[in-house]
Structures are given as C-alpha cells and as structure tokens.
Design a protein around this motif. Structure first.
Motif, mmCIF file in Angstrom:
data_model
loop_
_atom_site.group_PDB
_atom_site.id
_atom_site.type_symbol
_atom_site.label_atom_id
_atom_site.label_comp_id
_atom_site.label_asym_id
_atom_site.label_seq_id
_atom_site.Cartn_x
_atom_site.Cartn_y
_atom_site.Cartn_z
ATOM 1 N N LEU A 3 0.851 -1.190 0.000
ATOM 2 C CA LEU A 3 0.000 0.000 0.000
ATOM 3 C C LEU A 3 0.885 1.237 0.000
ATOM 4 N N LEU A 4 0.558 2.178 -0.854
ATOM 5 C CA LEU A 4 1.226 3.469 -0.876
ATOM 6 C C LEU A 4 0.351 4.422 -0.067
ATOM 7 N N THR A 5 0.948 5.130 0.873
ATOM 8 C CA THR A 5 0.208 6.054 1.724
ATOM 9 C C THR A 5 0.776 7.456 1.557
ATOM 10 N N LYS A 6 -0.122 8.423 1.353
ATOM 11 C CA LYS A 6 0.269 9.829 1.238
ATOM 12 C C LYS A 6 -0.491 10.604 2.312
ATOM 13 N N TYR A 7 0.249 11.171 3.241
ATOM 14 C CA TYR A 7 -0.374 11.895 4.345
ATOM 15 C C TYR A 7 -0.785 13.293 3.890
ATOM 16 N N GLU A 8 -2.012 13.675 4.230
ATOM 17 C CA GLU A 8 -2.545 14.996 3.878
ATOM 18 C C GLU A 8 -2.569 15.932 5.074
ATOM 19 N N GLU A 9 -2.838 15.382 6.247
ATOM 20 C CA GLU A 9 -2.943 16.219 7.443
ATOM 21 C C GLU A 9 -2.487 15.423 8.656
ATOM 22 N N VAL A 10 -1.585 16.004 9.417
ATOM 23 C CA VAL A 10 -1.167 15.436 10.691
ATOM 24 C C VAL A 10 -1.314 16.558 11.707
ATOM 25 N N ASN A 11 -2.342 16.458 12.511
ATOM 26 C CA ASN A 11 -2.631 17.468 13.519
ATOM 27 C C ASN A 11 -2.637 16.759 14.876
ATOM 28 N N ASN A 22 -3.404 0.820 -3.608
ATOM 29 C CA ASN A 22 -2.711 -0.442 -3.830
ATOM 30 C C ASN A 22 -1.510 -0.122 -4.700
ATOM 31 N N SER A 23 -0.397 -0.775 -4.416
ATOM 32 C CA SER A 23 0.807 -0.438 -5.169
ATOM 33 C C SER A 23 1.721 -1.642 -5.312
ATOM 34 N N SER A 24 2.741 -1.447 -6.115
ATOM 35 C CA SER A 24 3.825 -2.421 -6.205
ATOM 36 C C SER A 24 4.819 -2.105 -5.090
ATOM 37 N N GLU A 25 5.794 -2.967 -4.916
ATOM 38 C CA GLU A 25 6.844 -2.730 -3.925
ATOM 39 C C GLU A 25 7.581 -1.418 -4.203
ATOM 40 N N ALA A 26 7.661 -1.052 -5.472
ATOM 41 C CA ALA A 26 8.360 0.177 -5.868
ATOM 42 C C ALA A 26 7.496 1.431 -5.699
ATOM 43 N N PRO A 31 -4.173 -1.501 -9.699
ATOM 44 C CA PRO A 31 -5.523 -1.882 -9.287
ATOM 45 C C PRO A 31 -5.454 -2.971 -8.220
ATOM 46 N N ASN A 32 -6.503 -3.081 -7.432
ATOM 47 C CA ASN A 32 -6.568 -4.123 -6.405
ATOM 48 C C ASN A 32 -6.666 -5.483 -7.094
ATOM 49 N N PRO A 33 -5.725 -6.386 -6.856
ATOM 50 C CA PRO A 33 -5.740 -7.675 -7.553
ATOM 51 C C PRO A 33 -6.866 -8.600 -7.090
ATOM 52 N N GLN A 34 -7.413 -8.377 -5.909
ATOM 53 C CA GLN A 34 -8.455 -9.250 -5.369
ATOM 54 C C GLN A 34 -9.862 -8.737 -5.645
ATOM 55 N N MET A 35 -9.981 -7.432 -5.922
ATOM 56 C CA MET A 35 -11.288 -6.829 -6.148
ATOM 57 C C MET A 35 -11.185 -5.890 -7.346
ATOM 58 N N PRO A 36 -11.567 -6.353 -8.528
ATOM 59 C CA PRO A 36 -11.329 -5.580 -9.747
ATOM 60 C C PRO A 36 -11.997 -4.207 -9.788
ATOM 61 N N ASN A 37 -13.111 -4.013 -9.126
ATOM 62 C CA ASN A 37 -13.787 -2.712 -9.150
ATOM 63 C C ASN A 37 -13.539 -1.894 -7.893
#
Length: 99
Positions: A3-11, A22-26, A31-37
C-alpha cells in the motif's frame, strides 16, 4: 500486498488524514488484484478525542472520485470494513501490550 500512503494532514494528537493506494513494492499505483472494481484511491480520516479519561476514535473511510462501479463495490463491501480495520486495531493492541 503493498500500500502506498500519502499523508494529507497530521494534527497531533487530534487528526490524521491520509490517502491510500494499492501499489507495487516500488510504489507504482496498481488496481486491487483481489477486487477488480475496488476504488483506486481511498481517504482515511482518523479523529481522536479524550472522553472521560479514555480515547474515542472516529474513523472515516471513503473513496475519492470513484467511478460508478467503484462506488458500488465500496458500498457493497461496507459491512466487511470493520473486519479489516478491526483486525488491524487488534494487532496494534497486542503490540502495545508488549511494550
């Protein structure tokens, strides 16, 4: 699963907001490989509040700009969301008990 996580707010200590993909190691968004939609982009908002000496946690999880199919898939799985998040919080509770 990556999982790629991008923080928007840390208060600290009241609010944490982040987007997750969902992401690759890089870090390539996939797309989510287990749930196509499944929505490609999700926002999580965590709000913490002290109530009677305990911490109340409010978790808001929502897709960002989903297609109709993605919104339907997210809503159809809503009853299962607590299992994933709940399992993560159980693991956190176990870990904190070791400290």
């Amino acid at each position: 699963m990556w999982l790629l996580t991008k923080y928007e707010e840390v208060n600290s200590p009241e609010t944490l907001v982040f987007r997750q993909y969902n992401s690759s190691e890089a870090g390539d968004i996939l797309p989510n490989p287990q749930m196509p939609n499944w929505p490609k982009e999700l926002r999580t908002t965590i709000k913490l509040e002290e109530v009677d000496g305990k911490t109340k946690l409010q978790l808001i999880w929502q897709p960002i700009n989903p297609t109709k199919e993605e919104a339907e898939a997210f809503e159809a799985s809503r009853s299962q969301h607590g299992k994933g998040w709940g399992g993560g919080f159980e693991q956190l509770t176990t870990y904190l008990g070791t400290l």
